[in-house]
Scaffold this motif. Structure first.
Motif, PDB file in Angstrom:
ATOM      1  N   CYS A 272      48.218  41.516  33.629  1.00 22.85           N
ATOM      2  CA  CYS A 272      48.304  40.945  34.984  1.00 22.85           C
ATOM      3  C   CYS A 272      48.072  39.437  35.004  1.00 22.85           C
ATOM      4  CB  CYS A 272      47.278  41.637  35.876  1.00 22.85           C
ATOM      5  SG  CYS A 272      47.224  40.955  37.530  1.00 22.85           S
ATOM      6  N   ILE A 273      48.937  38.719  35.700  1.00 24.03           N
ATOM      7  CA  ILE A 273      48.772  37.257  35.838  1.00 24.03           C
ATOM      8  C   ILE A 273      48.298  36.899  37.254  1.00 24.03           C
ATOM      9  CG2 ILE A 273      50.356  36.627  33.982  1.00 24.03           C
ATOM     10  CD1 ILE A 273      52.526  36.155  36.139  1.00 24.03           C
TER      11      ILE A 273
ATOM     12  N   CYS B 101      49.354  37.419  40.360  1.00 24.90           N
ATOM     13  CA  CYS B 101      50.292  36.761  41.267  1.00 24.90           C
ATOM     14  C   CYS B 101      50.166  37.303  42.689  1.00 24.90           C
ATOM     15  CB  CYS B 101      51.715  36.945  40.764  1.00 24.90           C
ATOM     16  SG  CYS B 101      52.339  38.619  40.971  1.00 24.90           S
ATOM     17  N   SER B 102      49.696  38.536  42.812  1.00 26.08           N
ATOM     18  CA  SER B 102      49.472  39.233  44.085  1.00 26.08           C
ATOM     19  C   SER B 102      50.742  39.796  44.728  1.00 26.08           C
ATOM     20  CB  SER B 102      48.706  38.369  45.099  1.00 26.08           C
ATOM     21  OG  SER B 102      49.532  37.400  45.657  1.00 26.08           O
TER      22      SER B 102
ATOM     23  N   CYS C 118      52.160  42.527  44.071  1.00 28.10           N
ATOM     24  CA  CYS C 118      51.998  43.970  44.296  1.00 28.10           C
ATOM     25  C   CYS C 118      51.225  44.249  45.596  1.00 28.10           C
ATOM     26  CB  CYS C 118      51.335  44.653  43.103  1.00 28.10           C
ATOM     27  SG  CYS C 118      49.732  43.995  42.653  1.00 28.10           S
TER      28      CYS C 118
ATOM     29  N   ILE D 146      46.813  46.357  41.981  1.00 30.18           N
ATOM     30  CA  ILE D 146      46.192  45.937  40.711  1.00 30.18           C
ATOM     31  C   ILE D 146      44.706  46.287  40.716  1.00 30.18           C
ATOM     32  CG2 ILE D 146      45.918  43.541  41.536  1.00 30.18           C
ATOM     33  CD1 ILE D 146      46.303  44.758  37.880  1.00 30.18           C
TER      34      ILE D 146
ATOM     35  N   CYS E 244      56.395  43.568  40.058  1.00 27.22           N
ATOM     36  CA  CYS E 244      55.446  42.976  39.099  1.00 27.22           C
ATOM     37  C   CYS E 244      56.182  42.119  38.057  1.00 27.22           C
ATOM     38  CB  CYS E 244      54.646  44.072  38.395  1.00 27.22           C
ATOM     39  SG  CYS E 244      53.495  43.395  37.173  1.00 27.22           S
ATOM     40  N   PRO E 245      55.817  40.843  37.932  1.00 27.25           N
ATOM     41  CA  PRO E 245      56.532  39.959  37.007  1.00 27.25           C
ATOM     42  C   PRO E 245      56.233  40.224  35.536  1.00 27.25           C
ATOM     43  CG  PRO E 245      54.711  38.794  38.010  1.00 27.25           C
ATOM     44  CD  PRO E 245      54.758  40.135  38.671  1.00 27.25           C
ATOM     45  N   VAL E 246      55.254  41.086  35.258  1.00 27.47           N
ATOM     46  CA  VAL E 246      55.010  41.467  33.862  1.00 27.47           C
ATOM     47  C   VAL E 246      55.172  42.978  33.683  1.00 27.47           C
ATOM     48  CG1 VAL E 246      53.643  39.505  33.044  1.00 27.47           C
ATOM     49  CG2 VAL E 246      52.537  41.300  34.371  1.00 27.47           C
TER      50      VAL E 246
ATOM     51  N   ILE F  14      54.100  45.814  34.895  1.00 34.54           N
ATOM     52  CA  ILE F  14      53.022  46.805  34.724  1.00 34.54           C
ATOM     53  C   ILE F  14      53.413  48.058  35.491  1.00 34.54           C
ATOM     54  CG2 ILE F  14      50.582  47.300  35.160  1.00 34.54           C
ATOM     55  CD1 ILE F  14      50.089  44.261  35.069  1.00 34.54           C
TER      56      ILE F  14
HETATM   57  S1  SF4 Z   1      52.344  42.151  40.679  1.00 38.55           S
HETATM   58 FE1  SF4 Z   1      51.720  42.517  38.548  1.00 38.55          FE
HETATM   59  S2  SF4 Z   1      51.040  40.516  37.787  1.00 38.55           S
HETATM   60 FE2  SF4 Z   1      51.131  40.359  40.020  1.00 38.55          FE
HETATM   61  S3  SF4 Z   1      49.007  40.854  40.694  1.00 38.55           S
HETATM   62 FE3  SF4 Z   1      50.183  42.757  40.758  1.00 38.55          FE
HETATM   63  S4  SF4 Z   1      49.832  43.706  38.749  1.00 38.55           S
HETATM   64 FE4  SF4 Z   1      49.216  41.543  38.570  1.00 38.55          FE
END
Ligand code: SF4
Length: 487
Positions: free
Chosen positions: A318-319, A321-322, A324, A347, A380-382, A384
């Motif tokens: 997780c980076i 970013c919020s 989610c 998250i 989610c940009p990574v 997850i």
């Molecule tokens: S969208 Fe992904 S990277 Fe961004 S806060 Fe949620 S879990 Fe973390």
């Protein structure tokens, strides 16, 4: 002081109260819908967004897989650049180290730039106990601190407050913390920002110690990176004599070049900006420029335990970013405080129970704070897979049993029945024979009553399925040899 997150009620209990707050819901709906629409536009501008997403996930996975190596590389690079590295196993140790560093300088005030890790450790409360005043300088964190409140969003901690509420908070509280708000302060955003600027400016110029977090730590160079929108972070990171950065170990990335992925995905995913206004990077200390002393506290606090879980460890990508949070229908209705930790929303529902364990009613309830709709995974940009981890954690909670005894007993009974076809057949026949006597609803006792009162019992068929099946197949078909069937 706003207090720690200890002893807060379980998610359903907290959400039961927060969903009744119509002002809160209106604030949240307005804010999350605005951000999510802007974000979608910013993402759609990039034709290679899917590739960036895959690259971000791959970089994070690679780093997590070799975290021991990269952390040692980071420590060496920071030390060679004039910094001092400390290792904190848990929140208490991180707070002890921080307090000790401040006390050795003789100072009693610190400025802070947004750091979720210090909310996780309860640093402000620990410093308060030691007689040290911590001033939040991120605008939204300042609002939360002045209101004696807690953050309710990763990126916009005061998302639950509207402009009028913020004006009142500034008006009543600033005077107790330093420079008062101007007389006749309006709720115009420009006026509010100016009031905060004047209030904070004297703190920036006076305070000799700053505490920060970091979005990324680059192992090959020992460089820390903070990404922000206001410039208050840069003031914190450059003006004081001593800088203490408290950062979770999972924020490590291997090389400077890896940043090129995250500096594209993070601003677009969080504030829907192509590029964030301020990106501050520093490597150790530099003569005649910036802080003279730099301490990096590497925080574990449950992260290595999370890393050991092959499904759950995705959460460490997780980076923050919020994105989610902004698409989650549960977060939008319940608000961030119901999650009982600095990490709200989807998250938080997967990270907090892994960092803190699932032994308290609150932490055990978090994996259930979701409809599993999957919107969080999509944005989610990574990449997850939050729904996958939620289900995984629900399994963990169900196995540990406490608080779910009735569910476990029901599952054990169902397992036995499905494993004994003769008994199952007898139950089916009895149910069909007595169907005229069945009530429309089955009122359950205790907390289950609310659930059963709202649901009709399904109608039982006049003939059990297996009897009908036998008839349809013809009387001549041979019976199956089940272990409960006589041979
Ligand atoms: S969208 Fe992904 S990277 Fe961004 S806060 Fe949620 S879990 Fe973390």
């Amino acid at each position: 002081m706003s207090g720690t997150y200890l002893g807060l009620p379980s998610f359903p209990e907290a959400a039961h109260a927060s969903t009744k707050d119509t002002q809160l819901r209106a604030n949240l709906t307005h804010a999350t819908h605005t951000i999510r629409t802007k974000r979608a536009t910013a993402i759609n501008e990039l034709p290679d967004w899917p590739q960036l997403r895959t690259a971000g996930a791959a970089i994070k996975d690679h780093t997590l897989h070799h975290l021991d190596h990269y952390l040692q590389q980071l420590e060496t690079a920071v030390t060679n650049a004039g910094g001092t590295v400390h290792w904190a196993t848990d929140a208490d140790e991180a707070n002890r180290i921080t307090t000790h560093i401040i006390q050795t300088t003789g100072e009693t005030e610190v400025v802070k730039v947004k750091s979720m890790a210090t909310q996780e450790t309860g640093l402000n409360e620990a410093l308060h106990t030691a007689g040290i005043h911590a001033y939040e300088t991120d605008l939204a964190e300042l609002i939360v601190q002045l209101a004696h409140d807690k953050p309710s969003h990763i990126l916009v901690p005061a998302i639950h407050k509207n402009r009028t509420e913020i004006r009142d908070i500034f008006h009543h509280e600033m005077t107790h913390w330093g420079r008062p708000a101007p007389d006749h302060l309006t709720d115009n955003p420009t006026d509010l920002a100016e009031a905060a600027r004047l209030h904070l400016r004297e703190k920036f110029l006076r305070t000799k110690i700053a505490i920060s977090g970091a979005n990324f730590m680059i192992a090959e160079t020992g460089t820390l990176v903070v990404v922000e929108s206001e410039g208050n972070g840069r003031m914190c990171l450059t003006l004081p004599d001593t800088l203490i950065s408290i950062v979770g170990i999972e924020k490590t990335i291997p090389t400077f070049q890896d940043l090129e992925v995250f500096l594209q995905t993070l601003p677009r995913s969080s504030t829907a900006e192509r590029m964030n206004p301020y990106t501050t990077m520093w490597t150790g200390t530099t003569t005649h420029d910036g802080p003279k002393n730099f301490h990096l506290i590497l925080l574990d606090n449950g992260r290595t335990d999370t890393l050991a879980d092959t499904t759950g460890r995705q959460a460490l990508r997780c980076i923050r970013c919020s994105a989610c949070l902004n698409v989650c229908p549960v977060y939008e209705r319940a608000g961030g405080h119901a999650y009982g930790s600095p990490y709200p929303g989807p998250i938080g529902a997967i990270l907090t129970p892994q960092l803190r364990g699932t032994t308290t009613p609150l932490d055990a309830s978090l994996p259930y704070a979701s409809t599993l709709c999957g919107a969080c995974y999509d944005v989610c940009p990574v990449a997850i897979d939050i729904p996958e981890i939620l289900v995984h954690l629900r399994e963990r909670v169900a196995e540990q049993g406490e608080g779910h005894r009735a569910e476990r007993a029901a599952m054990r009974a169902a397992t036995w029945l499905l494993d004994h076809p003769a008994a199952l057949s007898a139950v089916e026949r009895a149910a069909s024979a007595t169907r005229g006597l069945h009530p429309a609803r089955l009122p359950l006792p205790g907390p289950a009553k609310a659930w059963s009162d709202a649901r009709d019992l399904p109608e039982v068929a006049a003939e059990p399925f297996r009897a009908g099946w036998k008839k349809a197949r013809g009387a001549g078909s041979a019976p199956r040899k089940d272990k409960d069937t006589p041979r």
